[in-house]
Design a protein around this motif. Sequence first.
Motif, PDB file in Angstrom:
ATOM      1  N   GLN A 187      -5.617 -21.128  70.924  1.00  0.00           N
ATOM      2  CA  GLN A 187      -4.973 -22.314  70.349  1.00  0.00           C
ATOM      3  C   GLN A 187      -3.834 -21.914  69.423  1.00  0.00           C
ATOM      4  O   GLN A 187      -2.753 -22.527  69.435  1.00  0.00           O
ATOM      5  CB  GLN A 187      -6.002 -23.158  69.589  1.00  0.00           C
ATOM      6  CG  GLN A 187      -5.432 -24.468  69.073  1.00  0.00           C
ATOM      7  CD  GLN A 187      -6.515 -25.364  68.468  1.00  0.00           C
ATOM      8  OE1 GLN A 187      -7.689 -25.024  68.479  1.00  0.00           O
ATOM      9  NE2 GLN A 187      -6.100 -26.504  67.950  1.00  0.00           N
ATOM     10  N   GLU A 188      -4.053 -20.882  68.646  1.00  0.00           N
ATOM     11  CA  GLU A 188      -3.005 -20.388  67.747  1.00  0.00           C
ATOM     12  C   GLU A 188      -1.788 -19.916  68.542  1.00  0.00           C
ATOM     13  O   GLU A 188      -0.633 -20.186  68.164  1.00  0.00           O
ATOM     14  CB  GLU A 188      -3.576 -19.229  66.925  1.00  0.00           C
ATOM     15  CG  GLU A 188      -2.539 -18.465  66.114  1.00  0.00           C
ATOM     16  CD  GLU A 188      -2.928 -17.015  65.908  1.00  0.00           C
ATOM     17  OE1 GLU A 188      -2.010 -16.202  65.690  1.00  0.00           O
ATOM     18  OE2 GLU A 188      -4.136 -16.691  65.966  1.00  0.00           O
ATOM     19  N   GLN A 197       5.466 -27.991  77.530  1.00  0.00           N
ATOM     20  CA  GLN A 197       5.019 -28.129  78.908  1.00  0.00           C
ATOM     21  C   GLN A 197       3.525 -28.457  78.961  1.00  0.00           C
ATOM     22  O   GLN A 197       2.811 -28.373  77.968  1.00  0.00           O
ATOM     23  CB  GLN A 197       5.297 -26.835  79.681  1.00  0.00           C
ATOM     24  CG  GLN A 197       6.772 -26.482  79.822  1.00  0.00           C
ATOM     25  CD  GLN A 197       7.430 -26.099  78.516  1.00  0.00           C
ATOM     26  OE1 GLN A 197       6.774 -25.645  77.573  1.00  0.00           O
ATOM     27  NE2 GLN A 197       8.738 -26.295  78.439  1.00  0.00           N
ATOM     28  N   LEU A 198       3.038 -28.799  80.147  1.00  0.00           N
ATOM     29  CA  LEU A 198       1.612 -29.082  80.321  1.00  0.00           C
ATOM     30  C   LEU A 198       0.760 -27.880  79.979  1.00  0.00           C
ATOM     31  O   LEU A 198      -0.257 -27.990  79.281  1.00  0.00           O
ATOM     32  CB  LEU A 198       1.344 -29.507  81.768  1.00  0.00           C
ATOM     33  CG  LEU A 198      -0.139 -29.657  82.157  1.00  0.00           C
ATOM     34  CD1 LEU A 198      -0.766 -30.843  81.436  1.00  0.00           C
ATOM     35  CD2 LEU A 198      -0.278 -29.807  83.670  1.00  0.00           C
ATOM     36  N   GLU A 241      -9.439 -31.549  75.520  1.00  0.00           N
ATOM     37  CA  GLU A 241      -8.290 -30.775  75.066  1.00  0.00           C
ATOM     38  C   GLU A 241      -8.738 -29.646  74.142  1.00  0.00           C
ATOM     39  O   GLU A 241      -9.483 -29.861  73.182  1.00  0.00           O
ATOM     40  CB  GLU A 241      -7.287 -31.671  74.339  1.00  0.00           C
ATOM     41  CG  GLU A 241      -6.021 -30.944  73.918  1.00  0.00           C
ATOM     42  CD  GLU A 241      -5.025 -31.860  73.259  1.00  0.00           C
ATOM     43  OE1 GLU A 241      -3.933 -31.385  72.910  1.00  0.00           O
ATOM     44  OE2 GLU A 241      -5.334 -33.067  73.091  1.00  0.00           O
ATOM     45  N   GLY A 242      -8.273 -28.442  74.436  1.00  0.00           N
ATOM     46  CA  GLY A 242      -8.579 -27.291  73.596  1.00  0.00           C
ATOM     47  C   GLY A 242      -9.750 -26.458  74.065  1.00  0.00           C
ATOM     48  O   GLY A 242      -9.959 -25.351  73.561  1.00  0.00           O
ATOM     49  N   THR A 243     -10.534 -26.965  75.026  1.00  0.00           N
ATOM     50  CA  THR A 243     -11.623 -26.142  75.550  1.00  0.00           C
ATOM     51  C   THR A 243     -11.047 -25.074  76.470  1.00  0.00           C
ATOM     52  O   THR A 243      -9.948 -25.216  77.019  1.00  0.00           O
ATOM     53  CB  THR A 243     -12.653 -26.979  76.319  1.00  0.00           C
ATOM     54  OG1 THR A 243     -12.012 -27.564  77.454  1.00  0.00           O
ATOM     55  CG2 THR A 243     -13.252 -28.057  75.431  1.00  0.00           C
ATOM     56  N   ARG A 244     -11.808 -24.014  76.668  1.00  0.00           N
ATOM     57  CA  ARG A 244     -11.279 -22.903  77.451  1.00  0.00           C
ATOM     58  C   ARG A 244     -11.034 -23.307  78.898  1.00  0.00           C
ATOM     59  O   ARG A 244      -9.994 -22.961  79.477  1.00  0.00           O
ATOM     60  CB  ARG A 244     -12.257 -21.724  77.390  1.00  0.00           C
ATOM     61  CG  ARG A 244     -11.710 -20.459  78.038  1.00  0.00           C
ATOM     62  CD  ARG A 244     -12.657 -19.293  77.870  1.00  0.00           C
ATOM     63  NE  ARG A 244     -12.103 -18.084  78.454  1.00  0.00           N
ATOM     64  CZ  ARG A 244     -12.772 -16.947  78.580  1.00  0.00           C
ATOM     65  NH1 ARG A 244     -14.018 -16.859  78.138  1.00  0.00           N
ATOM     66  NH2 ARG A 244     -12.206 -15.888  79.133  1.00  0.00           N
ATOM     67  N   VAL A 279      -7.394 -23.302  80.871  1.00  0.00           N
ATOM     68  CA  VAL A 279      -7.134 -22.544  82.098  1.00  0.00           C
ATOM     69  C   VAL A 279      -6.607 -23.465  83.191  1.00  0.00           C
ATOM     70  O   VAL A 279      -5.665 -23.119  83.912  1.00  0.00           O
ATOM     71  CB  VAL A 279      -8.404 -21.812  82.572  1.00  0.00           C
ATOM     72  CG1 VAL A 279      -8.189 -21.201  83.958  1.00  0.00           C
ATOM     73  CG2 VAL A 279      -8.801 -20.715  81.584  1.00  0.00           C
ATOM     74  N   TRP A 280      -7.207 -24.658  83.318  1.00  0.00           N
ATOM     75  CA  TRP A 280      -6.753 -25.588  84.353  1.00  0.00           C
ATOM     76  C   TRP A 280      -5.299 -25.989  84.120  1.00  0.00           C
ATOM     77  O   TRP A 280      -4.497 -26.032  85.054  1.00  0.00           O
ATOM     78  CB  TRP A 280      -7.648 -26.833  84.380  1.00  0.00           C
ATOM     79  CG  TRP A 280      -7.327 -27.748  85.524  1.00  0.00           C
ATOM     80  CD1 TRP A 280      -7.821 -27.699  86.801  1.00  0.00           C
ATOM     81  CD2 TRP A 280      -6.391 -28.834  85.498  1.00  0.00           C
ATOM     82  NE1 TRP A 280      -7.263 -28.687  87.571  1.00  0.00           N
ATOM     83  CE2 TRP A 280      -6.380 -29.403  86.800  1.00  0.00           C
ATOM     84  CE3 TRP A 280      -5.581 -29.388  84.518  1.00  0.00           C
ATOM     85  CZ2 TRP A 280      -5.585 -30.494  87.123  1.00  0.00           C
ATOM     86  CZ3 TRP A 280      -4.775 -30.473  84.854  1.00  0.00           C
ATOM     87  CH2 TRP A 280      -4.796 -31.013  86.134  1.00  0.00           C
ATOM     88  N   ARG A 281      -4.947 -26.275  82.868  1.00  0.00           N
ATOM     89  CA  ARG A 281      -3.557 -26.626  82.547  1.00  0.00           C
ATOM     90  C   ARG A 281      -2.612 -25.476  82.856  1.00  0.00           C
ATOM     91  O   ARG A 281      -1.528 -25.657  83.431  1.00  0.00           O
ATOM     92  CB  ARG A 281      -3.429 -26.991  81.062  1.00  0.00           C
ATOM     93  CG  ARG A 281      -3.881 -28.380  80.685  1.00  0.00           C
ATOM     94  CD  ARG A 281      -3.445 -28.742  79.275  1.00  0.00           C
ATOM     95  NE  ARG A 281      -4.113 -27.994  78.226  1.00  0.00           N
ATOM     96  CZ  ARG A 281      -3.556 -27.042  77.487  1.00  0.00           C
ATOM     97  NH1 ARG A 281      -2.292 -26.683  77.703  1.00  0.00           N
ATOM     98  NH2 ARG A 281      -4.239 -26.428  76.528  1.00  0.00           N
ATOM     99  N   ASP A 282      -3.026 -24.274  82.442  1.00  0.00           N
ATOM    100  CA  ASP A 282      -2.159 -23.114  82.621  1.00  0.00           C
ATOM    101  C   ASP A 282      -1.977 -22.776  84.100  1.00  0.00           C
ATOM    102  O   ASP A 282      -0.876 -22.438  84.546  1.00  0.00           O
ATOM    103  CB  ASP A 282      -2.731 -21.910  81.869  1.00  0.00           C
ATOM    104  CG  ASP A 282      -2.659 -22.079  80.357  1.00  0.00           C
ATOM    105  OD1 ASP A 282      -1.881 -22.940  79.894  1.00  0.00           O
ATOM    106  OD2 ASP A 282      -3.361 -21.363  79.637  1.00  0.00           O
ATOM    107  N   LEU A 283      -3.055 -22.861  84.855  1.00  0.00           N
ATOM    108  CA  LEU A 283      -2.944 -22.624  86.291  1.00  0.00           C
ATOM    109  C   LEU A 283      -2.053 -23.667  86.958  1.00  0.00           C
ATOM    110  O   LEU A 283      -1.226 -23.342  87.813  1.00  0.00           O
ATOM    111  CB  LEU A 283      -4.331 -22.664  86.928  1.00  0.00           C
ATOM    112  CG  LEU A 283      -5.163 -21.383  86.871  1.00  0.00           C
ATOM    113  CD1 LEU A 283      -6.614 -21.687  87.203  1.00  0.00           C
ATOM    114  CD2 LEU A 283      -4.604 -20.347  87.834  1.00  0.00           C
ATOM    115  N   SER A 284      -2.222 -24.929  86.559  1.00  0.00           N
ATOM    116  CA  SER A 284      -1.399 -25.997  87.131  1.00  0.00           C
ATOM    117  C   SER A 284       0.079 -25.744  86.871  1.00  0.00           C
ATOM    118  O   SER A 284       0.922 -25.923  87.760  1.00  0.00           O
ATOM    119  CB  SER A 284      -1.801 -27.350  86.541  1.00  0.00           C
ATOM    120  OG  SER A 284      -3.152 -27.653  86.833  1.00  0.00           O
TER     121      SER A 284
END
Length: 413
Positions: free
Chosen positions: A40-41, A199-200, A371-374, A378-383
Motif C-alpha cells: 500500500q505504501e 491507473q487501475l 480495496e487494499g487486500t492482497r 493482484v487482480w487490479r495489477d494483472l488487469s
Amino acid sequence: MTDTENAPRGTAAPTGPDVTPALLIERAEAMVPGLVARQQETERRTYYAEDTHRAFQEAGFYRIAVPKRYGGYELGFDTFLQVAMTLSRACPSTGWMFCLGAAHSLFAASMFDEKAQAEIFSGGDFIAPLVNAPHGTARRAEDGGWILDGVWKYCSGAPYATHLIGNTVIAGEDADPPRRLLFIAPREEWEMLDDWGGQLGLKGSGSHSIRISGGHIPGHFGIEVDFEEISVTEGTPGRALHTHPQYGGAPASSMALEGAHIAVGMCQGALDAYTELMFSRTTIVPPFPPRAEDPDFLLWYGKASGMIAAAETLALAASRRWQELAALPVGAFTAEEDLRIALTCREATNLAWQAVDEILQPTAGSPAVREGTRLERVWRDLSTGRTHASSAILLTTAANRGFAQLRLLSARR
C-alpha cells in the motif's frame, strides 16, 4: 509499525565467483515479507522506496545481466527473470518496476558498440526503461551527436533509472516512412514527470513519463534502426564483445519473457493469498467447515494451482530455450524462433491470468477482494498489466501472423 520497519534487508553484494544464481534468488526470497507488507505504501508513493532501492543495490540485483568487463555479474538472463518473478510474487508493482528497468542491461550490452557500452555501464548499476514506440524527434548536432526533444510515456523504472532507452523519429528529412533512431540518454539529459499513480493497477510501478528538452547525446548513443526490424541473425556488437552468448539473443522475445515472468509471479502471489483464505475462512454452507476441508474449494484450489504451475513451467521452458538459442552459432536465433518464444510467453501469461480471473478471484468472496487486500491488488495489477500494448495487441495480432507466415514458409521448403 513504521514503513521503514518493513524495509527489505539487503546484504553487501560481493563480486566475482562469490555471486551465484542461487544466492541472488535466496536474497530475493528473503525480501518477500517486507515487500508484501509495504504494497500500500508503494502504491501511495507510485514507486518502491529508497531503502528498497538500496537493498536491491546491496543485493546486486541491478548488476545481474551487466557484463563482467564493466563490473557486472554477467549471469544468465534466466537468473534475472527468476529474481523478477520472486519480487513480483511479493509486490507486483515492485516486481514490474524492477524488471522493466534493470532488465535492459541485456539489451544495451547486446545492441550498442564497445565505445557506447564503456560509457553506458561506467556506473556499475544499470537501470533503463525501454520505450519501443517512437515519440518525439531527433536532429543532428553540429558535433555529430543527436539533439532529442519529446515526451516518452510508460517509462517503468524511471524513479531510479540511470538511463532511458527510447525510439524517436529523425527530424528534418523527407524520408517516407520517416527514419527512426534508437537511442540511449543518460539521466542528466532528461526529467521524470509526476504523472503516474491514477491507473487501475500497477500504481506503484514507477511508470512515469520522461521529458527531454534539447537533450544532447553523442553520436554513438544512437542507432538508426526501426526497433521492430532488429535482427540478430547477423550477430550483434555484444556477441562479439562479451564472453556470455546471451548478448547475441533476440530482444523481442527477451522482453516477452520479462512480461511472462512478472505475470506468473503475480499469480503465484494471488495463490498465496488464496491459500491463507483456505485456512482462515469457512464455507457458507453448514456445518461451515474450513475451506481447506471442502470438496469444492479443494477442486478450485487444485485446478488454479495446476494452471499457475503450468504457466510457470511454460515461462521457464521459454527462458531456457532462449538461452539455448543464444548459445548456438550466429544465425540460429531466427525470426521464427524469436516469435515462437514470444507466443509461448503469451500463452503462459494467459493461462496464469485465467487461474486468477476465472477461479481465485470469483471464489475468494467479496471480503477477500476489498480495496487494499492482497488478492484485490493482484487482480487490479494483472488487469492493468494485460493492457500493455505488446501483450494486448502485438502478441495477439502481428506476432501470430508473422509466426504463421514464417512457419509455413519453412514447411513449404
